[in-house]
Design a protein around this motif. Sequence first.
Motif, PDB file in Angstrom:
ATOM      1  N   THR A 241     -72.257  -0.756  26.636  1.00  0.00           N
ATOM      2  CA  THR A 241     -72.677  -2.541  25.856  1.00  0.00           C
ATOM      3  C   THR A 241     -71.326  -3.463  25.270  1.00  0.00           C
ATOM      4  N   TYR A 242     -72.033  -4.096  24.534  1.00  0.00           N
ATOM      5  CA  TYR A 242     -70.853  -5.226  24.279  1.00  0.00           C
ATOM      6  C   TYR A 242     -70.122  -5.087  23.676  1.00  0.00           C
ATOM      7  N   ASP A 243     -70.188  -3.998  22.037  1.00  0.00           N
ATOM      8  CA  ASP A 243     -69.139  -3.227  22.179  1.00  0.00           C
ATOM      9  C   ASP A 243     -68.463  -2.845  22.608  1.00  0.00           C
ATOM     10  N   GLN A 244     -68.805  -1.377  23.554  1.00  0.00           N
ATOM     11  CA  GLN A 244     -67.628  -0.850  24.001  1.00  0.00           C
ATOM     12  C   GLN A 244     -66.377  -1.791  25.268  1.00  0.00           C
ATOM     13  N   TRP A 245     -67.626  -2.579  25.962  1.00  0.00           N
ATOM     14  CA  TRP A 245     -66.400  -3.587  27.265  1.00  0.00           C
ATOM     15  C   TRP A 245     -65.195  -3.878  26.077  1.00  0.00           C
ATOM     16  N   VAL A 246     -64.878  -4.649  24.049  1.00  0.00           N
ATOM     17  CA  VAL A 246     -64.439  -5.272  23.301  1.00  0.00           C
ATOM     18  C   VAL A 246     -63.805  -3.651  23.614  1.00  0.00           C
ATOM     19  N   SER A 247     -64.304  -3.115  23.162  1.00  0.00           N
ATOM     20  CA  SER A 247     -63.065  -1.785  22.916  1.00  0.00           C
ATOM     21  C   SER A 247     -62.545  -1.782  23.742  1.00  0.00           C
ATOM     22  N   ASP A 248     -63.303  -1.332  25.187  1.00  0.00           N
ATOM     23  CA  ASP A 248     -62.090  -0.912  26.369  1.00  0.00           C
ATOM     24  C   ASP A 248     -60.573  -2.231  27.006  1.00  0.00           C
ATOM     25  N   LEU A 249     -61.620  -3.332  26.490  1.00  0.00           N
ATOM     26  CA  LEU A 249     -60.569  -4.186  26.611  1.00  0.00           C
ATOM     27  C   LEU A 249     -59.178  -3.617  25.409  1.00  0.00           C
ATOM     28  N   LYS A 250     -59.697  -4.260  24.531  1.00  0.00           N
ATOM     29  CA  LYS A 250     -58.304  -3.698  22.848  1.00  0.00           C
ATOM     30  C   LYS A 250     -57.958  -2.881  23.147  1.00  0.00           C
ATOM     31  N   GLU A 251     -58.771  -1.667  23.273  1.00  0.00           N
ATOM     32  CA  GLU A 251     -57.919  -0.480  24.529  1.00  0.00           C
ATOM     33  C   GLU A 251     -56.706  -0.799  25.561  1.00  0.00           C
ATOM     34  N   ARG A 252     -56.808  -1.528  26.314  1.00  0.00           N
ATOM     35  CA  ARG A 252     -56.174  -1.850  27.663  1.00  0.00           C
ATOM     36  C   ARG A 252     -54.559  -3.033  27.127  1.00  0.00           C
ATOM     37  N   LEU A 253     -55.209  -3.470  25.794  1.00  0.00           N
ATOM     38  CA  LEU A 253     -54.414  -4.796  25.216  1.00  0.00           C
ATOM     39  C   LEU A 253     -53.590  -3.754  24.509  1.00  0.00           C
TER      40      LEU A 253
END
Length: 351
Positions: A241-253
């Motif tokens: 989902t959109y929210d899951q992609w946001v979380s995935d990106l922030k975790e990598r950052l």
Amino acid sequence: MRKTPAPHRSALRLRAACVALAIAAVGGATLTGTPASAAAPAGTSQFRGVNWADPRDNFADDYLQLSGLSTSDSYAQTYAKASRIISAFRANLGANTVRLPINPYTVNGAYWKSYRGVIDAASDKGFKVIVSYWEGTGDKRDGYIDDETTFWPMWDTVVKAYQHDPKVYFEPMNEPHGYTDAQWADIAAKWLATYPSVSRNRVFVSGAGYNDHVTTVCADPRLKGTYLSLHHYGFWKSYATYDQWVSDLKERLGDCAGRTVADEFGAPMTTGLNYDVPTPDDNSINFIQADTDTFRKLGMGSVYWPGLRTDDTYSIQKLIGDASRPWLETTNRSGADRLAWGWGRGKPVQP
């Protein structure tokens, strides 16, 4: 677009056993000069760009030939073609940054005299230019430096040519996934020590693995003052989902967004997807909307993959016109809208 290559296990084991020796070895002559500043970059939103790629995905065991160029062209011909393509990136997308591949075959060979026309044309147009080392293909496409005896002379040549051009930035290696996080940090630190005349705020240290997380290089004090580069792709998940992609990106950052540029991210652009409309059941649309919204909110720079690569469905530009006077056309207007939004312009997605 990066895809995970099939592992070559015997080669990986052999190379892994030699990593410590390779890192300790003296690689190329140190280019001396004023000690490089370690001042931390003040944000990254100034990098608004695209990758310009060889149709072979930049993995090559010979000269790199960027889409629209020819290895038989002279410096003047290369410069003229590159000037038009760089101008088209600006006119069509509002870009001000281009990321370009290098390899030892190109830099250490006769084509370097012509290939420099690409870097020079981009710099003369006022573009920021990120030059990044790509490994070879076949068995060499394993996430390791192919050959230290050609890698360091390549960088000696590039640094000597462009250390005094403030628009040129250096990325020691693209996607160093053969190394552990610690091994990669050691190599990046060695690069900085080898070229002390290069200001650290002109160096992009790739995230570990497939450039897929920057948390470990960010935490290494030896790499202080450098930019960090992150790659992020929707095909890494079959659906989120959109929210899951946001979380995935922030975790990598982690907490490192202030130093990080996403210098590869992308999704299909030639298949008719509309990235300006919320489409919760489409993974690619969720991904692009999540990434560009997050880049904008965090003040991050981004460099789309690819701006131009022949026969790549992710390419947001395509060649048009005469081959001697190339120009570009946008393949997906809504995709260009999302890039602009991520870069601080344009309009948000309209429900």
